[in-house]
Design an enzyme around this catalytic site. Sequence first.
Site, PDB file in Angstrom:
ATOM      1  N   GLY A   1      -4.682 -19.277  -3.573  1.00  0.00           N
ATOM      2  CA  GLY A   1      -4.533 -18.310  -4.721  1.00  0.00           C
ATOM      3  C   GLY A   1      -3.893 -16.970  -4.366  1.00  0.00           C
TER       4      GLY A   1
ATOM      5  N   SER B   1      -0.356 -15.480  -4.741  1.00  0.00           N
ATOM      6  CA  SER B   1       0.559 -15.152  -5.606  1.00  0.00           C
ATOM      7  C   SER B   1       0.571 -13.913  -6.466  1.00  0.00           C
ATOM      8  CB  SER B   1       1.441 -16.068  -6.005  1.00  0.00           C
ATOM      9  OG  SER B   1       0.513 -16.849  -7.000  1.00  0.00           O
ATOM     10  N   THR B   2      -0.723 -13.872  -6.910  1.00  0.00           N
ATOM     11  CA  THR B   2      -0.936 -12.622  -7.918  1.00  0.00           C
ATOM     12  C   THR B   2      -2.364 -12.042  -7.468  1.00  0.00           C
ATOM     13  OG1 THR B   2      -1.809 -14.267  -9.501  1.00  0.00           O
ATOM     14  CG2 THR B   2       0.574 -13.505  -9.527  1.00  0.00           C
ATOM     15  N   GLY B   3      -2.582 -10.835  -8.176  1.00  0.00           N
ATOM     16  CA  GLY B   3      -4.010 -10.203  -8.326  1.00  0.00           C
ATOM     17  C   GLY B   3      -4.312  -9.893  -6.899  1.00  0.00           C
TER      18      GLY B   3
ATOM     19  N   TYR C   1     -17.142 -11.514  -9.762  1.00  0.00           N
ATOM     20  CA  TYR C   1     -17.293 -10.396 -10.560  1.00  0.00           C
ATOM     21  C   TYR C   1     -18.757 -10.468 -11.200  1.00  0.00           C
ATOM     22  CZ  TYR C   1     -16.473  -6.587 -13.918  1.00  0.00           C
ATOM     23  OH  TYR C   1     -16.433  -5.578 -14.782  1.00  0.00           O
TER      24      TYR C   1
ATOM     25  N   TYR D   1     -19.500 -11.598 -20.032  1.00  0.00           N
ATOM     26  CA  TYR D   1     -19.077 -12.186 -18.817  1.00  0.00           C
ATOM     27  C   TYR D   1     -20.202 -12.840 -17.973  1.00  0.00           C
ATOM     28  CZ  TYR D   1     -16.412 -12.513 -14.686  1.00  0.00           C
ATOM     29  OH  TYR D   1     -15.842 -13.339 -13.406  1.00  0.00           O
TER      30      TYR D   1
HETATM   31  P1  NAD Z   1      -4.636 -13.918 -10.930  1.00  0.00           P
HETATM   32  O1  NAD Z   1      -4.565 -14.995 -12.363  1.00  0.00           O
HETATM   33  O2  NAD Z   1      -3.976 -12.826 -10.603  1.00  0.00           O
HETATM   34  O3  NAD Z   1      -4.552 -15.229  -9.512  1.00  0.00           O
HETATM   35  C1  NAD Z   1      -4.699 -16.354  -9.426  1.00  0.00           C
HETATM   36  C2  NAD Z   1      -4.212 -16.951  -8.365  1.00  0.00           C
HETATM   37  O4  NAD Z   1      -4.442 -18.441  -8.400  1.00  0.00           O
HETATM   38  C3  NAD Z   1      -2.533 -17.101  -8.461  1.00  0.00           C
HETATM   39  O5  NAD Z   1      -1.986 -16.936  -7.188  1.00  0.00           O
HETATM   40  C4  NAD Z   1      -2.427 -18.714  -8.998  1.00  0.00           C
HETATM   41  O6  NAD Z   1      -0.934 -18.857  -8.639  1.00  0.00           O
HETATM   42  C5  NAD Z   1      -3.428 -19.365  -8.163  1.00  0.00           C
HETATM   43  N1  NAD Z   1      -3.625 -20.483  -9.224  1.00  0.00           N
HETATM   44  C6  NAD Z   1      -4.132 -20.910 -10.192  1.00  0.00           C
HETATM   45  N2  NAD Z   1      -4.285 -22.087 -10.498  1.00  0.00           N
HETATM   46  C7  NAD Z   1      -3.874 -22.541  -9.571  1.00  0.00           C
HETATM   47  C8  NAD Z   1      -4.041 -24.035  -8.966  1.00  0.00           C
HETATM   48  N3  NAD Z   1      -4.353 -25.109  -9.908  1.00  0.00           N
HETATM   49  N4  NAD Z   1      -3.645 -24.471  -7.934  1.00  0.00           N
HETATM   50  C9  NAD Z   1      -2.966 -23.469  -6.742  1.00  0.00           C
HETATM   51  N5  NAD Z   1      -3.072 -22.231  -7.162  1.00  0.00           N
HETATM   52  C10 NAD Z   1      -3.395 -21.728  -8.428  1.00  0.00           C
HETATM   53  O7  NAD Z   1      -6.313 -13.953 -10.808  1.00  0.00           O
HETATM   54  P2  NAD Z   1      -7.257 -12.826 -10.133  1.00  0.00           P
HETATM   55  O8  NAD Z   1      -7.635 -11.770 -11.157  1.00  0.00           O
HETATM   56  O9  NAD Z   1      -6.557 -12.094  -8.963  1.00  0.00           O
HETATM   57  O10 NAD Z   1      -8.437 -13.597  -9.796  1.00  0.00           O
HETATM   58  C11 NAD Z   1      -8.715 -14.070  -8.537  1.00  0.00           C
HETATM   59  C12 NAD Z   1     -10.165 -14.375  -8.254  1.00  0.00           C
HETATM   60  O11 NAD Z   1     -10.925 -12.966  -8.298  1.00  0.00           O
HETATM   61  C13 NAD Z   1     -10.948 -15.015  -9.381  1.00  0.00           C
HETATM   62  O12 NAD Z   1     -11.789 -15.844  -8.917  1.00  0.00           O
HETATM   63  C14 NAD Z   1     -11.482 -14.238 -10.189  1.00  0.00           C
HETATM   64  O13 NAD Z   1     -12.888 -14.395 -10.977  1.00  0.00           O
HETATM   65  C15 NAD Z   1     -11.949 -13.165  -9.222  1.00  0.00           C
HETATM   66  N6  NAD Z   1     -11.920 -11.591  -9.785  1.00  0.00           N
HETATM   67  C16 NAD Z   1     -11.092 -11.025 -10.495  1.00  0.00           C
HETATM   68  C17 NAD Z   1     -11.683 -10.008 -11.138  1.00  0.00           C
HETATM   69  C18 NAD Z   1     -10.730  -9.227 -12.205  1.00  0.00           C
HETATM   70  O14 NAD Z   1     -11.010  -8.186 -12.928  1.00  0.00           O
HETATM   71  N7  NAD Z   1      -9.357  -9.497 -12.039  1.00  0.00           N
HETATM   72  C19 NAD Z   1     -12.821  -8.841 -10.779  1.00  0.00           C
HETATM   73  C20 NAD Z   1     -13.464  -9.617  -9.846  1.00  0.00           C
HETATM   74  C21 NAD Z   1     -13.202 -10.883  -9.269  1.00  0.00           C
END
Ligand code: NAD
Length: 393
Positions: free
Chosen positions: A47, A49-51, A223, A233
Amino acid sequence: MIIEPKVREYICTTAHPQGCGESVRRQAAYAASKGEITGAKKALIIGCSTGYGLASRISALVNCKAATLGIMFERPANEKRTATPGWYNTAEFEKLSGEQGIYARTLNGDAFSREMKEQAIEAIREDLGEVDLVVYSLAAPRRTDENGVTWNSCLKTTAAPFTEKSLDLRTNKIVEKTIQPATEEEVQGTVKVMGGEDWADWIDALSAAGVLKKDAVTVAYSYIGPELTYPIYYHGTIGTAKQHLHQTANEINQAHPDIKAYISVNKGLVTQASSAIPIVPLYFGILYKVMKKKGLHEGCIEQMTRLFTEKLYGKDVPETDENGFIRMDDYELLPEIQEEVNQDWKAVTTENLEESCDLDGYWEDFYHMFGFHYGNIDYAKDTDPVIPIPSLE
Ligand code: NAD
């Protein structure tokens, strides 16, 4: 092509290649300002590529000088349509790694599948031998498991219907939103997609293939948030999945005594995944305002750089709470922050929205995710949307 944002509720269907590149460069510059540490040397980022996953990959490269293998699920561009932002982010990331003479390779496809796990193992064997860090940062709406069954995740409560204020992102108005409780099947589906089963499958597969270094670390992101958002949540379908993820960390630790699995509980932030959760964007808008006022606001890269340079590495053992969780939500959950957020939450209406909610900050983060609203990018310029990712050529 002139690339402009096309926003549909909580998603933007276009992305700007140079703007996404700018976002990666800015994140790398922030990470560089925190210096180098002795940390991961060879990292697998699932995962990437983003976030949070992208920010982890950037911190691994910039702060640890780590070689990275990244797994993502992104769409390239064609003549009519831009690529997804994660595609452009990754193209820029690989460029950055190349400039530093550090290995980066990316695999694009379904991380939940057996084939992707095998491809990753093959790539590690060919190029790295073994990895000493595995970051699990997937956020997905569905998963087809190894038996071919497709599970869907949903964002619902698990108890009684829950009614709360919410921000209508199309109109910037405060509305009331009622979230219906999930069925048993929906809860199970969300746990299958966002719980820990696939994380454990990855670690079992990597370990069986002998590509995990002894004493390797794996970290998955979670989270929890404040009580205010518990009904949607932490006590909702997604929180039930996160509790399963937490339990999985214990199971990995028992099954693989040679490595260490951690949960990092991160701060709530605007990402593609979180924008889709009802009620939560209003909480984020208010939280941003309060945290910025107190000088404690962080984005993904500030969070992940602090995780890598202060909590995960640089100490004999990572800094955890009594449950073994690394708390990157420490500032978010400070009593003085949450008291103010609660007061503002009660007082917020459409009329006074600007006073207590950082709407501009919310939308700035939103547009930046897709490479828009950067002052130094000429968005009127004809732009080629087709950008190659070197390791996928
Ligand atoms: P995001 O949507 O920005 O990133 C998701 C990543 O997963 C991307 O790189 C995408 O390409 C990859 N992905 C999705 N489906 C896929 C698949 N089938 N195969 C391969 N890659 C796949 O999300 P994010 O917010 O960065 O979340 C990442 C983690 O952090 C999650 O577990 C989320 O619950 C957790 N999180 C998020 C937050 C928030 O507020 N955004 C807070 C705490 C924890």
